[in-house]
Design a protein around this motif. Structure first.
Motif, PDB file in Angstrom:
ATOM      1  N   ASP A 234      13.670  -7.779 -39.301  1.00 29.73           N
ATOM      2  CA  ASP A 234      14.916  -8.457 -39.827  1.00 29.73           C
ATOM      3  C   ASP A 234      15.575  -7.528 -40.837  1.00 29.73           C
ATOM      4  OD1 ASP A 234      14.714 -10.790 -38.365  1.00 29.73           O
ATOM      5  OD2 ASP A 234      13.686 -11.741 -39.930  1.00 29.73           O
TER       6      ASP A 234
ATOM      7  N   GLU B 246      20.758 -15.873 -40.890  1.00 23.31           N
ATOM      8  CA  GLU B 246      20.395 -15.652 -39.657  1.00 23.31           C
ATOM      9  C   GLU B 246      21.384 -14.970 -38.750  1.00 23.31           C
ATOM     10  OE1 GLU B 246      20.242 -19.411 -37.997  1.00 23.31           O
ATOM     11  OE2 GLU B 246      19.030 -18.989 -36.462  1.00 23.31           O
TER      12      GLU B 246
ATOM     13  N   ASP C 141      20.516 -11.588 -36.430  1.00 24.89           N
ATOM     14  CA  ASP C 141      20.641 -12.021 -35.052  1.00 24.89           C
ATOM     15  C   ASP C 141      21.555 -10.855 -34.443  1.00 24.89           C
ATOM     16  OD1 ASP C 141      18.982 -14.293 -34.629  1.00 24.89           O
ATOM     17  OD2 ASP C 141      20.778 -15.544 -34.689  1.00 24.89           O
TER      18      ASP C 141
END
Length: 366
Positions: free
Chosen positions: A225, A251, A255
């Motif tokens: 991440d 998020e 992504d």
């Protein structure tokens, strides 16, 4: 004399001369093909250093002391860390963060051991503690793949003990992935032709790391991440607001980064790499507002980052005009650097310049 690829390990000492860019910085880098995958070599090889031909940093160059201005301290403060025991939300253990490692495996083992996170044999010893690495595991130092292997193993051991050990994506992870995937394929840099291979060598890429790099390492790095919030700390690698370009939530950002790496487009990966090499967004007069923009968008009360070495932020590095016989010593880094109205914490202790590899428990003591 300058270290060239294959000429021996990088050696650090505690003098300013070692991290000031020397005259050989005017010699262009001769980049070559990455070595084939294979078993570990007998020892680490060197790298061409931070070569800047004709005084013009080429596209893909991560700045070093030669072209990063030394600024006044202003209202910044470097803190000695007296960790306080934080509350344990949902039964979780204490939270620790690790700054840039850059291949210095021995220093990492010593720093983790000093915090009782690992035992004398290098195994997880912290029970349900939570440990976050802020990225930049490889390049410049002698054993980047060894660092990645350690972090991967500690991740499994920590999970088995009820804690966790996790890591964030740094710009050097993107650089190594790009060098392996795209090599000398030209990319659209916006300022001429560039390649991941040349940029990787220019920024301290170690040929022994490339030779030992395996698919499992690439897959692990590609899934990291970019941003996370832990205990109201917004953790990220780079001190930049460029993360805002990739999503309106944590998020979304993560992504988007994963999708870019999955699409395997050299130009798109290069753009991501270049944006995450940006730095210093939180210093100077506009720094607090830049931090607040990130916190407002993604949550948290403080940003914790690596990427920009604390000696630069403190103004404790020497200048190129300094005399070599002045008796200067290396930058004195004792702990993380709190700045931008106490909204930002810098964690890159400058291990590549005889500084310190930081492992710190959050929240910081007052």
């Amino acid at each position: 004399m300058t270290q060239g690829a294959g000429e021996g390990p990088v050696v650090r000492t505690a003098t300013l001369r070692d991290f000031r860019v020397p005259p050989y910085a005017q010699v262009p880098v001769q980049s070559g093909e990455p070595g084939p995958s294979g078993p570990p070599a007998d020892g680490p090889s060197g790298h061409p250093g931070n070569a800047v031909p004709d005084h013009e940093p080429p596209e893909g160059y991560t700045p070093t002391e030669r072209d990063l201005p030394v600024i006044n301290r202003g209202d910044t403060v470097q803190v000695r860390v007296d960790p306080v025991e934080p509350p344990a939300p949902d039964g979780r253990g204490p939270l620790y963060v690790v700054g840039d490692v850059h291949g210095y495996l021995d220093e990492l083992l010593a720093a983790l051991g000093a915090q009782d996170l690992i035992d004398a044999d290098g195994h997880w010893a912290a029970g349900n503690a939570r440990l976050w690495f802020l990225g930049d595991f490889t390049d410049r130092g002698p054993d980047g793949i060894g660092v990645i292997d350690l972090v991967m193993r500690l991740s499994a051991e920590a999970a088995a003990a009820g804690g966790y050990c996790k890591a964030l994506m740094g710009n050097h992870e993107l650089l190594l992935i790009g060098a392996k995937r795209f090599g000398d394929t030209p990319v659209n840099s916006g300022a001429g032709t560039a390649t991941f291979q040349a940029a990787w060598l220019l920024n301290g890429g170690q040929r022994t790391d490339m030779e030992r790099l395996q698919d499992v390492h690439l897959q692990w790095m590609s899934r990291l991440d970019a941003v996370v919030e832990e205990d109201e700390h917004l953790l990220m690698h780079s001190d930049t607001t460029a993360y805002l370009d990739y999503g309106s939530t944590i998020e979304d950002v993560n992504d988007t980064v994963h999708q870019i790496l999955t699409r395997n487009d050299a130009d798109e990966c290069w753009d991501l790499f270049r944006k995450l090499t940006k730095r210093f967004a939180f210093r100077d007069d506009g720094g607090p507002q830049a931090v607040r923009e990130l916190l407002s968008q993604y949550g948290g009360k403080r940003v914790v980052h690596g990427h920009s070495p604390i000696p630069y932020l403190l103004g404790e590095v020497g200048t190129e005009d300094a005399s070599d016989d002045e008796g200067d010593t290396g930058p004195a880094v004792e702990g993380p650097h709190v700045y931008a109205d106490a909204l930002a914490i810098a964690m890159d202790g400058g291990v590549t310049m005889a500084g310190k590899l930081l492992v710190v428990q959050l929240p910081l003591g007052k």
